[in-house]
Enzyme design. Structure first.
Site, mmCIF file in Angstrom:
data_model
loop_
_atom_site.group_PDB
_atom_site.id
_atom_site.type_symbol
_atom_site.label_atom_id
_atom_site.label_comp_id
_atom_site.label_asym_id
_atom_site.label_seq_id
_atom_site.Cartn_x
_atom_site.Cartn_y
_atom_site.Cartn_z
ATOM 1 N N GLU A 187 8.523 -46.080 34.076
ATOM 2 C CA GLU A 187 9.298 -45.261 33.727
ATOM 3 C C GLU A 187 9.902 -45.663 31.932
ATOM 4 O OE1 GLU A 187 13.393 -44.079 35.775
ATOM 5 O OE2 GLU A 187 12.981 -45.623 36.434
ATOM 6 N N LYS A 212 21.293 -44.511 40.897
ATOM 7 C CA LYS A 212 21.356 -44.783 39.739
ATOM 8 C C LYS A 212 22.795 -45.082 39.959
ATOM 9 C CE LYS A 212 22.193 -40.809 35.798
ATOM 10 N NZ LYS A 212 20.914 -41.101 35.182
ATOM 11 N N LEU A 222 13.565 -43.475 39.445
ATOM 12 C CA LEU A 222 15.280 -42.975 39.849
ATOM 13 C C LEU A 222 14.380 -41.501 39.400
ATOM 14 C CD1 LEU A 222 18.287 -42.781 39.415
ATOM 15 C CD2 LEU A 222 17.587 -41.323 36.990
ATOM 16 N N TYR A 274 26.397 -43.469 38.310
ATOM 17 C CA TYR A 274 27.272 -41.714 37.702
ATOM 18 C C TYR A 274 25.799 -41.284 37.939
ATOM 19 C CZ TYR A 274 23.253 -43.984 34.110
ATOM 20 O OH TYR A 274 22.477 -43.937 33.566
#
Length: 288
Positions: free
Chosen positions: A184, A152, A209, A36
């Site tokens: 993160e 992702k 990411l 996505y």
């Protein structure tokens, strides 16, 4: 305030969102076999769209997932959703799965199975969000995700668990940590500003990411002469930093003023995070 009904997109059709459905055999539903992207919309314009599509293409490549749509076609669909929903500020969510194989089988389906493409939009405050002005409080959460966080994917259960943990502990969000290092945020990248005004964030690898806003902020920082360090940092480094902030498409930059109940510096948004957000917004508003 009642949320207004929006138009969504499913496999070539624009439909009222309450009619937008996919098969129970869709591999995104059964196996989280999909990817996505979320693109911010400000003043009716897509922000950093080309970079989002480039990351989508990379995610598809890493998963051997066919992307049967070009950048121009995907951009047209995004713009149609903006127009149909009269979207001034908010986001457009895009999800691509391996499709509906009409059976539950762990093996990838034959190449003739068509991927499922779904997009929808949501109104949300980005420019004047109060958390951007006043900052957020976060807690740490053990990074229990799989080992390809650079892709992702729609497998977001660990992120949901982290956010729920933060909520139950009176915080706004969570930071994923492993072996004492901050990887993160639960849906963001994390930065610190060291005591000597160096901007530091974890280097790109399979633990984080490759954020689109992360990329933009690093470029802005270098333009403004800030020294940038792409290297992992420990929780104690963040607690002792001059500033901490997170970045994502829909937050842009949110200052972190407290971690695990401990103030960061003076416990208020720092000047570097505030200034970088201002500059990024200026550039974002000028995008066409």
């Amino acid at each position: 305030m009642e949320r207004k009904s929006m138009i969504a997109y499913v496999n070539g059709e624009f439909l009222p969102e309450n009619q937008a459905t996919v098969s129970i055999f869709d591999r995104g539903f059964l196996f989280a076999d999909g990817v996505y992207e979320v693109t911010a919309v400000i003043n009716g314009q897509l922000i950093d769209f080309e970079h989002h599509i480039a990351r989508l293409q990379r995610s598809c490549h890493e998963l051997e997932l066919t992307l049967p749509y070009g950048e121009a076609e995907l951009k047209q669909i995004h713009h149609q959703l903006i127009e149909k929903n009269n979207l001034h500020e908010g986001l457009i969510y895009l999800q691509l799965t391996r499709g509906n194989a009409m059976t539950r089988n762990f093996l990838y389906p034959d190449k003739d199975v068509k991927p499922t493409l779904v997009l929808f939009s949501q109104e949300s405050s980005i420019v004047d969000h109060p958390k951007a002005k006043f900052g957020i409080e976060v807690v740490t959460f053990d990074d229990i995700r799989w080992q390809r966080c650079d892709i992702k994917t729609v497998a977001l259960l660990a992120a949901s668990m982290a956010k729920e943990y933060a909520h139950k502990h009176g915080a706004d969000d969570a930071l994923f940590t492993k072996d004492g290092y901050i990887n993160e945020g639960s849906s963001s990248n994390c930065f610190i500003v060291t005591q000597d005004d160096k901007l530091q964030t974890r280097e790109l690898n399979n633990k984080i990411l490759p954020g689109i806003t992360r990329r933009a902020i690093l470029a802005l920082a270098q333009e403004k002469g800030l020294e940038v360090i792409e290297k992992a940092f420990r929780l104690e480094d963040a607690l002792n930093a001059k500033e901490v902030f997170i970045t994502s498409a829909t937050t842009l930059i949110w200052p972190v003023i407290k971690i695990n109940g401990q103030n960061i510096s003076e416990g208020k948004p720092g000047s570097i995070a505030v200034r970088l957000r201002e500059i990024y917004l200026q550039k974002a508003k000028s995008q066409k």
